[in-house]
Structures are given as structure tokens and as C-alpha cells.
Design a protein around this motif. Sequence first.
Motif, PDB file in Angstrom:
ATOM      1  N   UNK A 277       0.859  -1.185   0.000  1.00 55.24           N
ATOM      2  CA  UNK A 277       0.000   0.000   0.000  1.00 55.24           C
ATOM      3  C   UNK A 277       0.891   1.229   0.000  1.00 55.24           C
ATOM      4  N   UNK A 278       0.709   2.111  -0.992  1.00 55.99           N
ATOM      5  CA  UNK A 278       1.493   3.337  -1.045  1.00 55.99           C
ATOM      6  C   UNK A 278       0.671   4.405  -1.755  1.00 55.99           C
ATOM      7  N   UNK A 279       1.336   5.475  -2.194  1.00 56.53           N
ATOM      8  CA  UNK A 279       0.590   6.582  -2.789  1.00 56.53           C
ATOM      9  C   UNK A 279      -0.024   6.230  -4.142  1.00 56.53           C
TER      10      UNK A 279
ATOM     11  N   UNK B 136      -3.151   9.299   3.104  1.00 65.22           N
ATOM     12  CA  UNK B 136      -4.180  10.340   3.223  1.00 65.22           C
ATOM     13  C   UNK B 136      -5.272  10.195   2.174  1.00 65.22           C
ATOM     14  N   UNK B 137      -4.873   9.941   0.924  1.00 67.49           N
ATOM     15  CA  UNK B 137      -5.872   9.830  -0.143  1.00 67.49           C
ATOM     16  C   UNK B 137      -6.781   8.628   0.074  1.00 67.49           C
TER      17      UNK B 137
ATOM     18  N   UNK C 138     -12.335   6.632   1.978  1.00 66.94           N
ATOM     19  CA  UNK C 138     -13.187   5.840   2.856  1.00 66.94           C
ATOM     20  C   UNK C 138     -12.504   4.692   3.560  1.00 66.94           C
ATOM     21  N   UNK C 139     -11.206   4.499   3.339  1.00 69.77           N
ATOM     22  CA  UNK C 139     -10.513   3.417   4.033  1.00 69.77           C
ATOM     23  C   UNK C 139     -10.426   3.730   5.523  1.00 69.77           C
ATOM     24  N   UNK C 140     -10.929   2.815   6.345  1.00 70.26           N
ATOM     25  CA  UNK C 140     -10.955   3.049   7.793  1.00 70.26           C
ATOM     26  C   UNK C 140      -9.572   2.923   8.401  1.00 70.26           C
ATOM     27  N   UNK C 141      -8.844   1.864   8.040  1.00 73.16           N
ATOM     28  CA  UNK C 141      -7.520   1.625   8.609  1.00 73.16           C
ATOM     29  C   UNK C 141      -6.759   0.666   7.713  1.00 73.16           C
TER      30      UNK C 141
END
Length: 375
Positions: free
Chosen positions: A295-297, A331-332, A337-340
Amino acid sequence: MRVVLAPDSFKGSLTADAVCAAMQTGVLRAVPGAEVVRIPMADGGEGTLDCVGAATGGREIRLDVEGPLGAPVTARYLLDPGRASAVVELAAASGLPLVDPAHRDPLRADTTGTGRLVADAIRRGARSVLVCVGGSASTDGGTGLLRALGFRFLAASGAELPPGGGALADLDRIDTGGVPEQIRRTRFRIACDVTNPLIGPRGAAAVFGPQKGAGPEEVRILERGLARLADVLAERTGVAVHDVPGAGAAGGTCGGLLALLGAEALPGCELVADAVGLPAALDGADLVLTGEGRLDDQSAGGKVVSLVARLAAARGIPAVALAGQIVPPLTELHGLGLTAAFSIADGPRALAEMSESAPRLLAAAAEQTLRLRVA
């Protein structure tokens, strides 16, 4: 509790279905009575063929074609004779995993093998072809694929350019005289997994070239080549793909197909989500688990996690991502809507060791996520 599992594959380690299986093990440890709904996902890259095929059916065709550097590989695609349609996954013939890391050649790698699959599908009666791009070893602007369909990419001398993006700076013109009418009448759609333009600081060479083994000078050569290709495409077709979102997908393959085949580009993860019924599966869910290897930008730009987060948020459902590696900030993704998000790593590990332990680590991370949710 109803838990929907909708992850992408962990590339080089686990298929999306295997990720679902590991997550399910952890969920049921924490909540033995949970209703678990498994929806393996893909974004147009590796694994898309399996996800779409499982949902829509189709006959699997295997074919010996050129790999990214010309060595023979056996690749597959899906053919649906009843619908006169085919699904071709670029990674199956031209994917980065097909090249030994020690022998990567980013200037020479091309997409000819994928073009052979497309040509074979059309020869067998396909009149609509979905090309799932992503995971490519090349930065050739799709010229290898197009060459296999009859297009010729010529230097000022009239000589045909050699394969790969490294030669594109010498492109003078494109000869379409040898393209069969059958190809011209075929409807092409592209499942894209990124929104990057063809050229520039967010383009195919600058962003993805280093992942394919390109050093700084090779990135500059590839950038010049793609810029020249875009200019010639604009002159030849009137279609300017320089800054089109998604044109940089698969080393610029999307851009080449948009201009020369009149292809329609679609977000790959949305196409897969519709095919596998993800929106309907989310209705009534209490929690969604998604994830990918890293998971990254880039994950917010048309990847599976971003779509799952957005669909879950629209329904008021918490969405949690599990990944092998997390590179903040996210942040994006949180804005979508990603909670965590949690890494499955349990300490310093070599990549090979992480891959081998991925099922156990995923199950453990899913279990702890569910225990927090039900506490």
C-alpha cells in the motif's frame, strides 16, 4: 456478523483467492459464526483473467508466444465464442514476473506476445477484445502488441524499428497498410489499473520504469521515446495521448491502443467489481477486508483497495486493508473511505520469507482485526 473479503493478489506471493482463504481463516478464529463472503479482486493487472473468468466463464486458450524479451512462453486468454468476445491479460505474455530480475532489459522489452494472443482471439472469431493491462515488463507504448496486429513503426530510412521502447525516439512514421480489416472492425476495450499519463513526471517511464529495471539514463531514453511516439500518433491519427489519464498504463500500452485501435479505456477494478458482483455482495455487510502486497501513494489511483474503500464508505461499512508493506501517508485512501490499514509483517523479514509466510501472517492479521471490531 457478515464480513466481505475483497482483496487484490499479493503479487509474487498469493493469488487473490488465496488471500481470501487466509483472511477467512483469521476471521473465523475470531468470530466462529461469522458469515464470510469471498470476492477475489483484480485491477486489470495480474490475476484479472482468473477473476473475470470465474465470474463470466469462457474457454481458456493456451498459446506459445514471445515473452517480454523474445524467449518463448506459454500464455493463456479467455474466449467466449457465444458472445464473440475475448479477455486477454497482458501480464500473461508480457509481464514483469516472466523476466529474471538479473536479466531485465527495460529498453528492449516489448508486448509482442500479448499481440499474438489478441490476433489469435480475433482469428478464432472474437469481435470484442478486452485487454487487461498492468504488470508489464516493458515501456514500449504498446508497439509490440500493435506490430503483431499488422502496424509497422518505421525510422526515417524506412527501416522497421527494433522491439522495445529504447528505439522509439527514432520513430518517423507509422504504416497501417498491413492491418487486416478484421482488426479494424474489432471493438477493443482496455482495463487500466492506473491513471498515470503517458509522459511527464507521472508518466510511464518516470514512475514505472525503475520498477522494470530502468536506471536514470534509461528512464530518460524511454521518456524521449514515448514522447516521440505520442507526437507521431497525434500526427497520424489526430488523437493526442500525451496527458490522457491512464495512457501510461503498462508502459504506455494503453496510449498506443487508444490512438491506433480506437480503444475504450475503463478502470480495471471497476470492471472486475461489476463482473464478480462486489457492489451487491457489500449490501448488508458489517465489515470489509481488502488488501494488496504493498500500500502506497499509487494505491489511491485506480487500485482495488481504493475502489473497495469507496464502495464500502458509500454504504457506511468500515473497510480495513491488510498489506505486506505500508508506505505512509495514506491520506488519499483514508479520504476515499478506508478506515484503517495494517501490515501483516510480524518483524524484520526477507521478502522471500515474507512471501512464504504470507498465508499465516494474513490469517493472524485478519484475526486481530476482527477481535478489535467485536470488542
